[in-house]
Write a protein that holds these residues in place. Structure first.
Motif, PDB file in Angstrom:
ATOM      1  N   GLY A 459       1.420  20.744   0.857  1.00 27.19           N
ATOM      2  CA  GLY A 459       0.741  20.233   1.553  1.00 27.19           C
ATOM      3  C   GLY A 459       1.746  18.882   0.556  1.00 27.19           C
ATOM      4  N   GLY A 460       2.041  17.401   0.908  1.00 26.98           N
ATOM      5  CA  GLY A 460       1.888  16.548   0.370  1.00 26.98           C
ATOM      6  C   GLY A 460       3.641  15.726   1.253  1.00 26.98           C
ATOM      7  N   SER A 461       4.383  14.839   0.487  1.00 22.47           N
ATOM      8  CA  SER A 461       5.221  14.453   0.879  1.00 22.47           C
ATOM      9  C   SER A 461       6.227  14.895   0.201  1.00 22.47           C
ATOM     10  CB  SER A 461       5.161  12.730   0.672  1.00 22.47           C
ATOM     11  OG  SER A 461       6.046  11.973   0.682  1.00 22.47           O
ATOM     12  N   LEU A 462       6.774  15.452   0.907  1.00 22.10           N
ATOM     13  CA  LEU A 462       7.549  16.359   0.873  1.00 22.10           C
ATOM     14  C   LEU A 462       9.313  15.397   1.505  1.00 22.10           C
ATOM     15  CD1 LEU A 462       9.498  19.164  -0.183  1.00 22.10           C
ATOM     16  CD2 LEU A 462       9.357  19.382   2.092  1.00 22.10           C
ATOM     17  N   ASP A 463      10.167  15.366   0.304  1.00 21.97           N
ATOM     18  CA  ASP A 463      11.456  14.898  -0.385  1.00 21.97           C
ATOM     19  C   ASP A 463      12.306  15.973  -0.212  1.00 21.97           C
ATOM     20  OD1 ASP A 463      11.483  12.506  -0.162  1.00 21.97           O
ATOM     21  OD2 ASP A 463      10.846  11.858  -1.739  1.00 21.97           O
ATOM     22  N   SER A 464      13.508  15.949   0.586  1.00 20.65           N
ATOM     23  CA  SER A 464      14.479  17.245   0.187  1.00 20.65           C
ATOM     24  C   SER A 464      15.341  16.998   0.692  1.00 20.65           C
ATOM     25  CB  SER A 464      13.876  18.801   1.013  1.00 20.65           C
ATOM     26  OG  SER A 464      14.216  18.005   2.504  1.00 20.65           O
ATOM     27  N   ASN A 465      16.431  17.319   0.258  1.00 19.37           N
ATOM     28  CA  ASN A 465      18.608  17.938   0.403  1.00 19.37           C
ATOM     29  C   ASN A 465      18.821  19.423   0.388  1.00 19.37           C
ATOM     30  OD1 ASN A 465      21.091  17.184   0.315  1.00 19.37           O
ATOM     31  ND2 ASN A 465      20.397  14.659  -0.044  1.00 19.37           N
ATOM     32  N   VAL A 466      18.848  19.442   1.674  1.00 21.24           N
ATOM     33  CA  VAL A 466      19.690  20.940   1.789  1.00 21.24           C
ATOM     34  C   VAL A 466      21.595  20.898   1.964  1.00 21.24           C
ATOM     35  CG1 VAL A 466      19.564  23.392   2.501  1.00 21.24           C
ATOM     36  CG2 VAL A 466      17.393  21.604   2.018  1.00 21.24           C
ATOM     37  N   THR A 467      21.967  21.475   1.405  1.00 22.26           N
ATOM     38  CA  THR A 467      23.856  22.002   1.636  1.00 22.26           C
ATOM     39  C   THR A 467      23.733  23.666   1.360  1.00 22.26           C
ATOM     40  OG1 THR A 467      24.152  19.970   0.698  1.00 22.26           O
ATOM     41  CG2 THR A 467      26.068  21.087   0.976  1.00 22.26           C
ATOM     42  N   LEU A 468      24.629  23.948   2.274  1.00 20.86           N
ATOM     43  CA  LEU A 468      24.545  25.545   2.316  1.00 20.86           C
ATOM     44  C   LEU A 468      25.885  25.604   3.318  1.00 20.86           C
ATOM     45  CD1 LEU A 468      21.117  26.379   3.933  1.00 20.86           C
ATOM     46  CD2 LEU A 468      22.147  26.921   1.514  1.00 20.86           C
ATOM     47  N   ASP A 469      26.971  26.612   2.690  1.00 23.54           N
ATOM     48  CA  ASP A 469      27.981  26.754   3.324  1.00 23.54           C
ATOM     49  C   ASP A 469      28.644  28.469   3.561  1.00 23.54           C
ATOM     50  OD1 ASP A 469      30.422  24.436   3.407  1.00 23.54           O
ATOM     51  OD2 ASP A 469      28.889  24.539   1.215  1.00 23.54           O
TER      52      ASP A 469
END
Length: 578
Positions: A459-469
């Motif tokens: 739980g909590g405030s989530l910041d994320s960044n994802v890049t997939l190939d």
């Protein structure tokens, strides 16, 4: 004083009435001969009416050709015998006839043409058809020559009235380049009271195994050959598709229709299949309904004030469909109050097998190379399975077989998110090249995980960044070939199932129980972050850190994405609670 001469008692022929004199024998013979001749003529006339007359291709054929050309602009060629009978009604039968548009846009070949003639024009020496019936006809229409047909039409008004026309057991072939569509077992009737009166065309035909019924009403038929506008109504009704249109039509070098159009289909995907088309989006598109103001031309369809529904989703907006260099170009801007993506999920490839492993089933990729698409959709509320988002903007782009799906922006779980995925054909037929990215800002991680996987471990405030190939022909291959990078930051949250503070505080007093303590409870987290690097399907956790009341944690690890598991190594230290 009157005097007369003659024998006594005999009156003068000039006074009073004279007795009727009998005709002479010569006059009687003449009258009898005249009556006999009239009777013979009447009998000959009756016999001539009862027995058809046979003609060669001369004056009668010329008269028939002139009548049809003068009323329709079609050339006529007679191939077989022509007969004419007067009784019980004036009638002409032609065995074998061909009718053709001067530009070869349309051609009709019939085994038999039979026509009823109007009596009064016939008495004046003119042939005027009351009804024409064409039996076992083959009609060929070359849509590629439509503009040439319009340009070659004479501007003069029709010189004759053709009357009603019926087609019995006919076949219509619509040709557009190399593509040919056939309408079989056609029965149609064209009713008209003259060029200045409305005309109605009714008919039924077999198309792709379905029986279709059609209706066409034209207010001013004489406007069609002139390229002028005329009110028009149209309906096509069948098991898989119903279309209705009402508005103004113009038949010119570039024919056009402007008016209101409605359409419905139990399944839009099935209706598209009748035209050898496939929707560029996954989904059944069941219970399809459409209503719009349309502008239709041979190579374009423009829809405004558009409202349509499918799969229990309702949309408003505008759309534009064009054909450019044998390619379809579709653009649309739509909005929806509530939009569900659930129906589309059933058409996506399976992600896993029954054994819980990634699916090894080879992709069956649709051919997306024949159309270009630019679709924009805004939704006040949207759902993907249990996931819920608000104020969302979606986009779909398709060009040269490369499909791009994007969630350009959305509010979700107290934060915002974006996502984008691109699919392009690979080196082989079943291979697809995939590029995907996603970003979340201030998202409630607990609520997101609960709706996504029915668990609330974090739980909590989530910041994320994802890049997939990746690239492959199945989900199993895609996970083995996966490359990418991801970063996560969690603030003011919690991790369920572990209690670092309790375990660390008891480590010195009860070291054996710390392993049990750490696997129970809940740890508050002030901040946690990690970076994940994925190379050839192996994910490496880098710079994993977490801190909370009474502890600080560093973790790392690696796993194969194809194994659908995770193994982490963590080093926790007791920290100042303040």
């Amino acid at each position: 004083m009157t005097s007369h001469s003659g024998p006594p008692g005999e009156q003068s022929p000039h006074v009073g009435s004279s007795p009727r004199q009998r005709p002479s024998p010569k006059r009687r013979r003449l009258r009898a001969g005249l009556i006999g001749a009239l009777c013979l003529a009447a009998l000959a006339t009756v016999a001539a009416g009862l027995a058809p007359w046979t003609f060669s291709k001369t004056a009668l054929i010329d008269a028939i050709s002139g009548e049809i050309y003068g009323s329709s602009g079609l050339y006529v060629a007679v191939k077989g015998q022509t007969t004419f009978s007067l009784l019980p009604r004036p009638r002409i039968v032609v065995e074998g006839v061909a009718l053709a548009d001067p530009s070869a846009f349309a051609m009709l070949e019939a085994e038999r043409l039979s026509g009823d003639l109007r009596l009064f024009p016939l008495l004046t020496g003119r042939i005027e058809f009351g009804r024409i019936t064409l039996a076992r006809a083959l009609v060929t229409i070359d849509l590629g020559k439509a503009s040439g047909a319009a340009a070659s039409r004479p501007r003069a008004a029709p010189t004759a009235r053709l009357g009603d026309v019926s087609l019995i057991d006919a076949t219509v072939r619509l040709r557009d380049g190399e593509k040919v569509v056939s309408l079989e077992n056609l029965w149609a009737s064209l009713e008209s009271r003259g060029p200045a009166a409305p005309a109605t065309l009714k008919g039924a035909f077999d198309w792709r195994g379905e029986r279709m019924e059609g209706f066409l009403w034209v207010a001013r038929p004489e406007a069609i050959p002139h390229g002028d506008t005329t009110p028009l109504s149209f309906r096509l009704d069948g098991p898989s598709l119903t279309i209705e249109a009402e508005g103004m039509a113009q038949s010119d070098v570039k024919p056009r229709f402007v008016g209101r159009v409605t359409a419905s289909a139990p399944s839009l995907r099935q209706a598209f299949a009748m035209f050898d088309l496939s929707p560029p989006l996954p989904g059944p598109f069941d219970n399809f309904r459409l209503a719009a103001t349309a502008s239709l031309e041979p190579d374009s369809i423009q829809l405004s004030q558009l409202r349509f529904s499918a799969d229990n989703n309702d949309f408003d907006g505008a759309a534009d469909l064009r054909r450019e260099d044998d390619r379809l170009n579709f653009q649309a801007k739509l909005s929806s109050g509530n939009f569900s993506l659930k129906p589309m999920l059933a058409y996506l490839p399976s992600l896993s097998n029954g054994d819980g492993q990634w699916s090894r089933e080879t992709f069956d990729l649709p051919d997306l190379s024949r159309a270009d698409v630019d679709l924009r959709l805004s939704a006040a509320h949207a759902r993907l399975a249990r996931l819920s988002i608000d104020d969302a903007e979606f986009s779909l782009g398709l060009r040269a077989g490369r499909l791009e799906l994007a969630l350009d922006r959305a509010k979700a779980y107290k934060g915002s998110l974006k996502a984008r995925a691109t699919f392009a054909p690979g080196a082989q037929d079943a291979v697809v090249d995939v590029h995907a990215s996603a970003q979340t800002t201030g998202v409630d991680a607990g609520a997101l995980l609960w709706d996504a996987i029915a668990r609330e471990d974090i739980g909590g405030s989530l910041d994320s960044n994802v890049t997939l190939d990746s690239s492959g022909d199945s989900m199993a291959v895609l996970t083995r070939e996966l490359n990418g990078r991801a970063s996560f930051t969690l603030s003011q949250g919690a991790i369920a199932g572990v209690d670092f503070e309790r375990a660390l505080s008891r480590l010195d007093k009860r070291p054996l129980s710390s392993a049990i303590d750490i696997r129970s409870g809940r740890s508050s987290v002030e901040k946690a972050s990690a970076t994940i690097k994925i190379v050839d399907g192996v994910a490496e956790f880098e710079d994993g850190q977490a801190c909370g009341p009474g502890f600080a944690l560093a973790f790392a690890g690696s796993t194969r994405v194809s194994d659908r598991g995770l193994a982490l190594r963590a080093r926790a230290i007791e920290a100042d609670a303040n």
